[in-house]
Design a protein around this motif. Structure first.
Motif, PDB file in Angstrom:
ATOM      1  N   VAL A 202      12.335 122.173  13.815  1.00  0.00           N
ATOM      2  CA  VAL A 202      13.471 121.259  13.957  1.00  0.00           C
ATOM      3  C   VAL A 202      14.124 121.138  12.583  1.00  0.00           C
ATOM      4  O   VAL A 202      13.470 120.784  11.611  1.00  0.00           O
ATOM      5  CB  VAL A 202      13.036 119.868  14.454  1.00  0.00           C
ATOM      6  N   VAL A 203      15.403 121.446  12.503  1.00  0.00           N
ATOM      7  CA  VAL A 203      16.140 121.331  11.243  1.00  0.00           C
ATOM      8  C   VAL A 203      16.826 119.969  11.194  1.00  0.00           C
ATOM      9  O   VAL A 203      17.502 119.575  12.139  1.00  0.00           O
ATOM     10  CB  VAL A 203      17.184 122.455  11.112  1.00  0.00           C
ATOM     11  N   VAL A 204      16.625 119.257  10.095  1.00  0.00           N
ATOM     12  CA  VAL A 204      17.271 117.963   9.886  1.00  0.00           C
ATOM     13  C   VAL A 204      18.166 118.065   8.658  1.00  0.00           C
ATOM     14  O   VAL A 204      17.696 118.423   7.573  1.00  0.00           O
ATOM     15  CB  VAL A 204      16.237 116.840   9.678  1.00  0.00           C
ATOM     16  N   ILE A 205      19.446 117.760   8.819  1.00  0.00           N
ATOM     17  CA  ILE A 205      20.374 117.717   7.688  1.00  0.00           C
ATOM     18  C   ILE A 205      20.408 116.271   7.189  1.00  0.00           C
ATOM     19  O   ILE A 205      20.782 115.374   7.933  1.00  0.00           O
ATOM     20  CB  ILE A 205      21.782 118.183   8.091  1.00  0.00           C
ATOM     21  N   VAL A 206      20.005 116.088   5.953  1.00  0.00           N
ATOM     22  CA  VAL A 206      19.960 114.757   5.345  1.00  0.00           C
ATOM     23  C   VAL A 206      21.076 114.675   4.318  1.00  0.00           C
ATOM     24  O   VAL A 206      21.171 115.525   3.442  1.00  0.00           O
ATOM     25  CB  VAL A 206      18.595 114.506   4.668  1.00  0.00           C
ATOM     26  N   CYS A 207      21.941 113.686   4.420  1.00  0.00           N
ATOM     27  CA  CYS A 207      23.124 113.651   3.567  1.00  0.00           C
ATOM     28  C   CYS A 207      23.233 112.345   2.787  1.00  0.00           C
ATOM     29  O   CYS A 207      22.886 111.279   3.273  1.00  0.00           O
ATOM     30  CB  CYS A 207      24.379 113.857   4.406  1.00  0.00           C
ATOM     31  N   GLY A 208      23.709 112.451   1.563  1.00  0.00           N
ATOM     32  CA  GLY A 208      24.003 111.277   0.755  1.00  0.00           C
ATOM     33  C   GLY A 208      22.838 110.819  -0.095  1.00  0.00           C
ATOM     34  O   GLY A 208      21.851 110.318   0.432  1.00  0.00           O
ATOM     35  N   GLY A 209      22.940 110.959  -1.409  1.00  0.00           N
ATOM     36  CA  GLY A 209      21.879 110.514  -2.294  1.00  0.00           C
ATOM     37  C   GLY A 209      22.402 109.898  -3.576  1.00  0.00           C
ATOM     38  O   GLY A 209      21.640 109.664  -4.506  1.00  0.00           O
ATOM     39  N   ASN A 210      23.696 109.599  -3.627  1.00  0.00           N
ATOM     40  CA  ASN A 210      24.294 109.106  -4.863  1.00  0.00           C
ATOM     41  C   ASN A 210      24.267 107.587  -4.983  1.00  0.00           C
ATOM     42  O   ASN A 210      24.049 107.047  -6.065  1.00  0.00           O
ATOM     43  CB  ASN A 210      25.753 109.578  -4.974  1.00  0.00           C
ATOM     44  N   ASN A 211      24.503 106.888  -3.887  1.00  0.00           N
ATOM     45  CA  ASN A 211      24.668 105.441  -3.932  1.00  0.00           C
ATOM     46  C   ASN A 211      23.407 104.697  -3.518  1.00  0.00           C
ATOM     47  O   ASN A 211      23.422 103.854  -2.626  1.00  0.00           O
ATOM     48  CB  ASN A 211      25.850 105.020  -3.037  1.00  0.00           C
ATOM     49  N   ILE A 212      22.315 104.993  -4.183  1.00  0.00           N
ATOM     50  CA  ILE A 212      21.045 104.344  -3.859  1.00  0.00           C
ATOM     51  C   ILE A 212      20.118 104.436  -5.063  1.00  0.00           C
ATOM     52  O   ILE A 212      20.166 105.407  -5.821  1.00  0.00           O
ATOM     53  CB  ILE A 212      20.382 105.000  -2.606  1.00  0.00           C
ATOM     54  N   ASN A 213      19.335 103.398  -5.258  1.00  0.00           N
ATOM     55  CA  ASN A 213      18.255 103.445  -6.233  1.00  0.00           C
ATOM     56  C   ASN A 213      17.109 102.610  -5.690  1.00  0.00           C
ATOM     57  O   ASN A 213      17.241 101.985  -4.623  1.00  0.00           O
ATOM     58  CB  ASN A 213      18.705 102.966  -7.622  1.00  0.00           C
ATOM     59  N   SER A 214      15.994 102.588  -6.368  1.00  0.00           N
ATOM     60  CA  SER A 214      14.808 101.919  -5.843  1.00  0.00           C
ATOM     61  C   SER A 214      15.020 100.421  -5.671  1.00  0.00           C
ATOM     62  O   SER A 214      14.527  99.820  -4.711  1.00  0.00           O
ATOM     63  CB  SER A 214      13.610 102.175  -6.759  1.00  0.00           C
ATOM     64  N   GLN A 215      15.793  99.803  -6.587  1.00  0.00           N
ATOM     65  CA  GLN A 215      16.048  98.372  -6.479  1.00  0.00           C
ATOM     66  C   GLN A 215      16.894  98.045  -5.247  1.00  0.00           C
ATOM     67  O   GLN A 215      16.623  97.066  -4.529  1.00  0.00           O
ATOM     68  CB  GLN A 215      16.753  97.858  -7.744  1.00  0.00           C
ATOM     69  N   GLU A 216      17.898  98.868  -4.983  1.00  0.00           N
ATOM     70  CA  GLU A 216      18.751  98.645  -3.818  1.00  0.00           C
ATOM     71  C   GLU A 216      17.967  98.841  -2.526  1.00  0.00           C
ATOM     72  O   GLU A 216      18.157  98.094  -1.558  1.00  0.00           O
ATOM     73  CB  GLU A 216      19.953  99.582  -3.870  1.00  0.00           C
ATOM     74  N   LEU A 217      17.107  99.832  -2.507  1.00  0.00           N
ATOM     75  CA  LEU A 217      16.291 100.059  -1.322  1.00  0.00           C
ATOM     76  C   LEU A 217      15.371  98.867  -1.078  1.00  0.00           C
ATOM     77  O   LEU A 217      15.224  98.406   0.061  1.00  0.00           O
ATOM     78  CB  LEU A 217      15.465 101.339  -1.479  1.00  0.00           C
ATOM     79  N   GLN A 218      14.772  98.347  -2.135  1.00  0.00           N
ATOM     80  CA  GLN A 218      13.887  97.199  -1.990  1.00  0.00           C
ATOM     81  C   GLN A 218      14.649  95.980  -1.490  1.00  0.00           C
ATOM     82  O   GLN A 218      14.151  95.221  -0.646  1.00  0.00           O
ATOM     83  CB  GLN A 218      13.216  96.872  -3.334  1.00  0.00           C
ATOM     84  N   ALA A 219      15.878  95.782  -1.984  1.00  0.00           N
ATOM     85  CA  ALA A 219      16.693  94.648  -1.539  1.00  0.00           C
ATOM     86  C   ALA A 219      17.021  94.751  -0.054  1.00  0.00           C
ATOM     87  O   ALA A 219      16.978  93.759   0.681  1.00  0.00           O
ATOM     88  CB  ALA A 219      17.976  94.571  -2.363  1.00  0.00           C
ATOM     89  N   LEU A 220      17.337  95.960   0.407  1.00  0.00           N
ATOM     90  CA  LEU A 220      17.629  96.171   1.820  1.00  0.00           C
ATOM     91  C   LEU A 220      16.389  95.915   2.673  1.00  0.00           C
ATOM     92  O   LEU A 220      16.473  95.305   3.747  1.00  0.00           O
ATOM     93  CB  LEU A 220      18.140  97.593   2.036  1.00  0.00           C
ATOM     94  N   LYS A 221      15.251  96.376   2.220  1.00  0.00           N
ATOM     95  CA  LYS A 221      14.018  96.150   2.963  1.00  0.00           C
ATOM     96  C   LYS A 221      13.717  94.659   3.057  1.00  0.00           C
ATOM     97  O   LYS A 221      13.241  94.173   4.097  1.00  0.00           O
ATOM     98  CB  LYS A 221      12.862  96.889   2.281  1.00  0.00           C
ATOM     99  N   THR A 222      13.995  93.925   1.989  1.00  0.00           N
ATOM    100  CA  THR A 222      13.787  92.471   2.008  1.00  0.00           C
ATOM    101  C   THR A 222      14.704  91.810   3.034  1.00  0.00           C
ATOM    102  O   THR A 222      14.269  90.953   3.801  1.00  0.00           O
ATOM    103  CB  THR A 222      14.045  91.884   0.611  1.00  0.00           C
ATOM    104  N   GLN A 223      15.973  92.198   3.048  1.00  0.00           N
ATOM    105  CA  GLN A 223      16.913  91.664   4.016  1.00  0.00           C
ATOM    106  C   GLN A 223      16.487  91.937   5.455  1.00  0.00           C
ATOM    107  O   GLN A 223      16.698  91.123   6.351  1.00  0.00           O
ATOM    108  CB  GLN A 223      18.304  92.248   3.800  1.00  0.00           C
ATOM    109  N   LEU A 224      15.874  93.085   5.655  1.00  0.00           N
ATOM    110  CA  LEU A 224      15.461  93.497   6.991  1.00  0.00           C
ATOM    111  C   LEU A 224      14.046  93.043   7.339  1.00  0.00           C
ATOM    112  O   LEU A 224      13.534  93.357   8.412  1.00  0.00           O
ATOM    113  CB  LEU A 224      15.559  95.022   7.127  1.00  0.00           C
ATOM    114  N   GLY A 225      13.420  92.313   6.419  1.00  0.00           N
ATOM    115  CA  GLY A 225      12.062  91.819   6.676  1.00  0.00           C
ATOM    116  C   GLY A 225      11.012  92.894   6.658  1.00  0.00           C
ATOM    117  O   GLY A 225       9.974  92.774   7.312  1.00  0.00           O
ATOM    118  N   GLN A 226      11.238  93.952   5.865  1.00  0.00           N
ATOM    119  CA  GLN A 226      10.290  95.059   5.792  1.00  0.00           C
ATOM    120  C   GLN A 226       9.387  94.995   4.568  1.00  0.00           C
ATOM    121  O   GLN A 226       8.730  95.966   4.246  1.00  0.00           O
ATOM    122  CB  GLN A 226      11.041  96.391   5.817  1.00  0.00           C
ATOM    123  N   VAL A 227       9.370  93.867   3.893  1.00  0.00           N
ATOM    124  CA  VAL A 227       8.530  93.739   2.703  1.00  0.00           C
ATOM    125  C   VAL A 227       7.089  93.502   3.118  1.00  0.00           C
ATOM    126  O   VAL A 227       6.816  92.709   4.008  1.00  0.00           O
ATOM    127  CB  VAL A 227       9.016  92.568   1.823  1.00  0.00           C
TER     128      VAL A 227
END
Length: 227
Positions: A202-227
């Motif tokens: 199965v081929v998966v095309i993954v796009c977009g890697g410029n507008n993200i960093n570890s802090q932003e990912l952690q903030a999103l996870k917190t908002q979504l209750g994934q901490v």
């Protein structure tokens, strides 16, 4: 996006994919924003004679203009974007099944990373599209396309899992494609008979890697209750 240069760049992914794999994959997963990536990929599949490869077109709920268009049978405009749709900037491509990984750098019109695994709204809105390109809807007439929608939480969770597995951080808006794998959606489609019970790859095309960093990912996870 419907520009010819964008479509040609996306189509070149398929040409290089054929050069790497040799044989067609069992399915191809990609994310849909405005529809340019989908249209270009379909053009590439037609060009290399792989039009029979099923496409899983992924969107996030609240940015599902392609899914809405398919259900309506015509191009529709969402009242607003309440989620983050996937980017239309292909950066990474990998083939997923089970065992070992081999990595290839694709060097065509759109630079990509292709990883082969042999067989055995809370996120940013800036990449969104309220209306999918008409050309993307026309693709459903020439290829087998399964339109699927996931929640933001599934997309963000998939980004984290991909980071853990591959040590690559991609934008949450692009986690929709990865969610097809990590959420079990692909297995559901197999169980429903939409895909063959056995897939060579199965081929998966993954796009977009410029507008993200570890802090932003952690903030999103917190908002979504994934901490």
């Amino acid at each position: 996006m419907e520009g010819g240069s964008e479509r040609e760049g996306h189509a070149s992914l398929v040409r290089e994919l054929k050069a790497v794999l040799g044989t067609p994959p069992g399915a191809l997963v990609l994310a849909v924003g405005g529809g340019g990536l989908l249209a270009g990929t379909v053009a590439g599949l037609l060009e290399v004679g792989w039009q029979h490869v099923p496409i899983i077109a992924m969107e996030t709920h609240g940015a599902h203009c392609f899914n809405a268009a398919i259900k309506a049978g015509k191009v529709v405009t969402l009242p607003d974007i309440t989620s983050a749709p996937p980017a239309e900037m292909p950066l990474l491509m990998f083939s997923l099944t089970a065992a070992h990984h081999s990595v290839h750098l694709l060097t065509g019109s759109c630079a990509c990373l292709f990883i082969t695994i042999s067989p055995t709204s809370l996120v940013a809105k800036c990449l969104g599209a309220k209306t999918v390109a008409a050309r993307a809807l026309e693709c459903t007439r020439v290829c087998e396309i399964h339109s699927e929608v996931v929640e933001d939480a599934e997309a963000v969770s998939a980004v984290q899992q991909f980071l853990d597995d591959e040590r690559m951080l991609v934008e949450p808006a692009c986690g929709a494609a990865l969610a097809a794998i990590y959420s079990g959606l692909l297995r559901r489609l197999q169980a429903e008979g939409c895909l063959p019970p056995s897939l060579t790859s199965v081929v998966v095309i993954v796009c977009g890697g410029n507008n993200i960093n570890s802090q932003e990912l952690q903030a999103l996870k917190t908002q979504l209750g994934q901490v």
